[in-house]
Write an enzyme that holds these catalytic residues in place. Structure first.
Site, PDB file in Angstrom:
ATOM      1  N   SER A  24       0.723  -1.360   0.078  1.00 27.18           N
ATOM      2  CA  SER A  24      -0.096  -0.039  -0.043  1.00 27.18           C
ATOM      3  C   SER A  24       1.064   1.182  -0.088  1.00 27.18           C
ATOM      4  O   SER A  24       1.319   1.284   1.155  1.00 27.18           O
ATOM      5  CB  SER A  24      -1.198  -0.267   0.991  1.00 27.18           C
ATOM      6  OG  SER A  24      -1.695   1.338   1.529  1.00 27.18           O
ATOM      7  N   HIS A  49      -1.458  -1.572  -3.972  1.00 21.78           N
ATOM      8  CA  HIS A  49      -2.598  -1.453  -3.434  1.00 21.78           C
ATOM      9  C   HIS A  49      -1.971  -0.321  -3.434  1.00 21.78           C
ATOM     10  O   HIS A  49      -1.859   0.695  -2.267  1.00 21.78           O
ATOM     11  CB  HIS A  49      -2.601  -2.143  -1.943  1.00 21.78           C
ATOM     12  CG  HIS A  49      -3.693  -2.168  -1.136  1.00 21.78           C
ATOM     13  ND1 HIS A  49      -4.988  -2.904  -1.443  1.00 21.78           N
ATOM     14  CD2 HIS A  49      -4.738  -1.371  -0.316  1.00 21.78           C
ATOM     15  CE1 HIS A  49      -6.378  -2.978  -0.518  1.00 21.78           C
ATOM     16  NE2 HIS A  49      -4.805  -1.410  -0.175  1.00 21.78           N
ATOM     17  N   ASP A  51      -5.112   3.434  -1.317  1.00 20.76           N
ATOM     18  CA  ASP A  51      -6.098   3.807  -1.243  1.00 20.76           C
ATOM     19  C   ASP A  51      -7.318   4.548  -0.984  1.00 20.76           C
ATOM     20  O   ASP A  51      -5.861   5.447  -0.697  1.00 20.76           O
ATOM     21  CB  ASP A  51      -5.356   3.518   0.789  1.00 20.76           C
ATOM     22  CG  ASP A  51      -4.949   2.017   1.732  1.00 20.76           C
ATOM     23  OD1 ASP A  51      -5.690   1.450   0.855  1.00 20.76           O
ATOM     24  OD2 ASP A  51      -3.660   2.262   1.581  1.00 20.76           O
ATOM     25  N   MET A  53      -9.283   7.392   0.521  1.00 24.33           N
ATOM     26  CA  MET A  53     -10.127   8.133   1.151  1.00 24.33           C
ATOM     27  C   MET A  53     -10.980   9.275   1.150  1.00 24.33           C
ATOM     28  O   MET A  53     -10.272  10.294   1.016  1.00 24.33           O
ATOM     29  CB  MET A  53      -9.135   7.997   2.629  1.00 24.33           C
ATOM     30  CG  MET A  53      -8.523   6.614   3.079  1.00 24.33           C
ATOM     31  SD  MET A  53      -7.782   7.031   4.493  1.00 24.33           S
ATOM     32  CE  MET A  53      -6.579   4.997   4.190  1.00 24.33           C
ATOM     33  N   HIS A  82      -8.703   0.271  -3.593  1.00 30.82           N
ATOM     34  CA  HIS A  82      -9.609  -0.057  -2.168  1.00 30.82           C
ATOM     35  C   HIS A  82      -9.972   1.228  -2.137  1.00 30.82           C
ATOM     36  O   HIS A  82      -9.215   2.557  -1.378  1.00 30.82           O
ATOM     37  CB  HIS A  82      -8.467  -0.386  -0.659  1.00 30.82           C
ATOM     38  CG  HIS A  82      -8.679  -0.345   0.594  1.00 30.82           C
ATOM     39  ND1 HIS A  82      -8.239  -0.593   1.695  1.00 30.82           N
ATOM     40  CD2 HIS A  82     -10.839  -0.702   0.966  1.00 30.82           C
ATOM     41  CE1 HIS A  82      -9.721  -0.705   2.342  1.00 30.82           C
ATOM     42  NE2 HIS A  82     -10.713  -0.489   1.736  1.00 30.82           N
ATOM     43  N   MET A  84     -12.567   3.705   0.525  1.00 33.84           N
ATOM     44  CA  MET A  84     -13.036   3.955   1.615  1.00 33.84           C
ATOM     45  C   MET A  84     -13.406   4.687   1.366  1.00 33.84           C
ATOM     46  O   MET A  84     -13.530   6.427   1.925  1.00 33.84           O
ATOM     47  CB  MET A  84     -12.058   3.904   2.500  1.00 33.84           C
ATOM     48  CG  MET A  84     -11.157   2.540   2.789  1.00 33.84           C
ATOM     49  SD  MET A  84      -9.427   2.980   3.348  1.00 33.84           S
ATOM     50  CE  MET A  84      -8.870   2.540   1.850  1.00 33.84           C
ATOM     51  N   MET A 153     -11.206  -5.911   6.346  1.00 36.46           N
ATOM     52  CA  MET A 153      -9.653  -5.066   7.473  1.00 36.46           C
ATOM     53  C   MET A 153      -9.534  -5.958   8.417  1.00 36.46           C
ATOM     54  O   MET A 153     -10.634  -6.642   9.675  1.00 36.46           O
ATOM     55  CB  MET A 153     -11.054  -4.258   7.408  1.00 36.46           C
ATOM     56  CG  MET A 153     -11.255  -3.735   6.568  1.00 36.46           C
ATOM     57  SD  MET A 153      -9.478  -2.639   5.358  1.00 36.46           S
ATOM     58  CE  MET A 153      -8.725  -1.956   6.631  1.00 36.46           C
ATOM     59  N   GLY A 158      -8.935   3.701   7.710  1.00 40.85           N
ATOM     60  CA  GLY A 158      -8.378   5.030   7.665  1.00 40.85           C
ATOM     61  C   GLY A 158      -6.901   5.673   8.119  1.00 40.85           C
ATOM     62  O   GLY A 158      -6.512   6.874   7.096  1.00 40.85           O
ATOM     63  N   GLY A 160      -2.501   4.178   8.105  1.00 45.14           N
ATOM     64  CA  GLY A 160      -1.744   2.777   7.913  1.00 45.14           C
ATOM     65  C   GLY A 160      -1.087   3.108   9.738  1.00 45.14           C
ATOM     66  O   GLY A 160      -1.089   4.151  10.252  1.00 45.14           O
ATOM     67  N   GLY A 161      -0.117   1.992   9.995  1.00 43.19           N
ATOM     68  CA  GLY A 161       0.490   1.893  10.375  1.00 43.19           C
ATOM     69  C   GLY A 161      -0.139   1.635  12.174  1.00 43.19           C
ATOM     70  O   GLY A 161       0.257   1.258  12.824  1.00 43.19           O
ATOM     71  N   ASP A 191      -5.573  -6.979   5.072  1.00 40.15           N
ATOM     72  CA  ASP A 191      -5.548  -5.392   5.326  1.00 40.15           C
ATOM     73  C   ASP A 191      -5.060  -4.645   6.622  1.00 40.15           C
ATOM     74  O   ASP A 191      -6.745  -4.404   6.862  1.00 40.15           O
ATOM     75  CB  ASP A 191      -6.657  -4.123   3.970  1.00 40.15           C
ATOM     76  CG  ASP A 191      -6.268  -3.220   4.544  1.00 40.15           C
ATOM     77  OD1 ASP A 191      -5.045  -3.011   4.249  1.00 40.15           O
ATOM     78  OD2 ASP A 191      -6.694  -2.395   3.487  1.00 40.15           O
ATOM     79  N   GLY A 193      -1.449  -3.431   9.317  1.00 41.74           N
ATOM     80  CA  GLY A 193      -1.284  -3.865  10.398  1.00 41.74           C
ATOM     81  C   GLY A 193      -0.723  -5.572   9.993  1.00 41.74           C
ATOM     82  O   GLY A 193       0.398  -6.650  10.982  1.00 41.74           O
ATOM     83  N   GLY A 213       1.474  -2.203   3.756  1.00 44.92           N
ATOM     84  CA  GLY A 213       2.231  -0.673   4.233  1.00 44.92           C
ATOM     85  C   GLY A 213       3.433  -0.082   4.829  1.00 44.92           C
ATOM     86  O   GLY A 213       4.358  -0.060   4.315  1.00 44.92           O
TER      87      GLY A 213
HETATM   88  C1  DX5 Z   1      -5.916   1.261   6.128  1.00 43.41           C
HETATM   89  C2  DX5 Z   1      -5.429   0.871   4.988  1.00 43.41           C
HETATM   90  C3  DX5 Z   1      -4.238   0.182   4.655  1.00 43.41           C
HETATM   91  C4  DX5 Z   1      -2.737   0.462   5.593  1.00 43.41           C
HETATM   92  C5  DX5 Z   1      -2.422  -0.651   4.990  1.00 43.41           C
HETATM   93  O1  DX5 Z   1      -7.204   2.089   6.302  1.00 43.41           O
HETATM   94  O2  DX5 Z   1      -6.768   0.213   4.104  1.00 43.41           O
HETATM   95  O3  DX5 Z   1      -4.191  -0.684   3.646  1.00 43.41           O
HETATM   96  O4  DX5 Z   1      -2.574   1.646   4.720  1.00 43.41           O
HETATM   97  O5  DX5 Z   1      -0.852   0.500   6.364  1.00 43.41           O
HETATM   98  P1  DX5 Z   1      -0.571  -0.575   7.177  1.00 43.41           P
HETATM   99  O6  DX5 Z   1      -0.234  -2.232   6.953  1.00 43.41           O
HETATM  100  O7  DX5 Z   1       0.058  -0.170   7.920  1.00 43.41           O
HETATM  101  O8  DX5 Z   1      -1.581  -0.601   8.315  1.00 43.41           O
HETATM  102 ZN    ZN Z   2      -6.603  -0.795   1.983  1.00 44.83          ZN
END
Ligand code: DX5
Ligand code: ZN
Length: 236
Positions: A24, A49, A51, A53, A82, A84, A153, A158, A160-161, A191, A193, A213
Site C-alpha cells: 500500500s 494497493h 487506499d 479515502m 481500495h 474507502m 480489514m 483510515g 496506515g501503521g 489489510d 497491520g 503498507g
Molecule cells: C487502512 C488501509 C490499509 C493500510 C495498510 O485504512 O486500507 O491499506 O494503509 O497499512 P499498514 O500495513 O501500515 O496497516
Molecule cells: Zn487498503
C-alpha cells in the site's frame, strides 16, 4: 465469544499458493511516488494497493483518480484500488478510466451492492468487496459468487501503521471456508497491520493477498529490503 472464535481450526495446512504481496502506497513518499512504485516492483510486489479515502466513510482523506493515473503510468503491475468512500458507485467509472484493475468497495458504504459490483465489471475491472472489523462475514454471503476478491480489514480503515486486530485470523479462516463453498476462485485479501511478526500466521489463516503498507514503506529500510524480509518471514 472471542475465545470461542479463536478455536476455529485452520482451513489451510499450507500457505495459499501463490501468496501475493500488495504494498500500500499510503505511507510512501509521494514526492517521489514513481520511484517508490518501481522499488516495490523490484522487490517482487504482486499488486500495488491504493487506499482511497474520502474523509466521510473514514476519518482521513488520501487521494483520488489523478494519483491512480500517475501510478498507472509508473508500473504495469495490477492496481488494486481500495475505495474507502461512501456511495462508491459515484466514482467507479473515474477510477476505471484512471487505470484501476481491481476496484474494491465496502459493503458498509454501498446500499445496492450487487448493482455496484455489476457496475465495476461493466467498467472493465475486477470486483472486490471489503468488510470492516465489526462487520460479520455473513454480510458478504450473497454477493460472494459475483466477486473476484473479498477483503477482510484487520484494522479500522483510515490510517496506515495501526495494530493488527488479533481476532482477524479466526475471521479469515471462516471467510476462507465460505469462499471455498460459494466461490472457490475468489481471492481473500487482508489489510492492516500485517508485518514481519504476523505475516506467516495471517497467510496460514487463508489470506492469499496480503496488503503491506508501513512494513514496506518506512524509514528503516528500502521497499526492496522490506519485501525480502516479509517474504522470508512468510516462508517461515
Ligand atoms: C487502512 C488501509 C490499509 C493500510 C495498510 O485504512 O486500507 O491499506 O494503509 O497499512 P499498514 O500495513 O501500515 O496497516
Ligand atoms: Zn487498503
Amino acid at each position: 465469544m472471542i475465545e470461542r472464535l479463536s478455536v476455529v481450526p485452520p482451513v489451510n495446512a499450507a500457505l495459499p499458493s501463490p501468496t501475493k504481496l500488495a504494498p500500500s502506497i499510503l505511507t510512501a513518499d509521494f514526492g517521489r511516488l514513481a520511484e517508490q512504485i518501481r522499488q516495490a516492483e523490484e522487490g517482487g510486489a504482486d499488486y500495488i494497493h491504493l487506499d482511497v479515502m474520502d474523509g466521510c466513510f473514514v476519518p482521513n482523506i488520501s487521494f483520488g483518480p489523478p494519483v491512480v493515473r500517475a501510478v498507472r503510468q509508473a508500473t504495469s503491475l495490477p492496481l488494486d484500488v481500495h475505495l474507502m468512500v461512501v456511495e462508491p458507485e459515484r466514482y467507479i467509472d473515474a477510477f476505471a478510466a484512471a487505470g484501476a484493475d481491481l476496484l474494491t468497495v465496502h459493503v458498509e458504504a454501498s446500499l445496492h451492492l450487487h448493482r455496484t459490483v455489476e457496475q465495476i465489471v461493466s467498467a472493465g475491472c475486477k470486483a472486490g468487496i471489503a468488510i470492516n472489523p465489526a462487520t460479520p462475514i455473513s454480510a458478504v454471503r450473497e454477493i460472494l459468487p459475483f466477486v473476484d476478491l473479498a477483503l477482510v480489514m484487520s484494522v479500522n480503515p483510515g490510517f496506515g501503521g495501526q495494530r493488527f486486530i488479533e481476532t482477524t485470523t479466526s475471521k479469515l479462516r471462516r471467510m476462507a471456508e465460505m469462499i471455498k463453498e460459494y466461490n472457490p476462485t475468489c481471492e481473500l485479501e487482508v489489510d492492516g497491520g500485517v508485518a514481519q511478526n504476523n505475516i506467516r500466521d495471517v497467510a496460514l489463516s487463508g489470506a492469499s493477498v496480503l496488503v503491506v503498507g508501513s512494513a514496506v514503506y518506512n524509514s528503516s529500510a528500502t521497499p526492496q529490503e522490506n519485501l525480502a524480509t516479509l517474504r522470508a518471514a512468510l516462508a517461515g
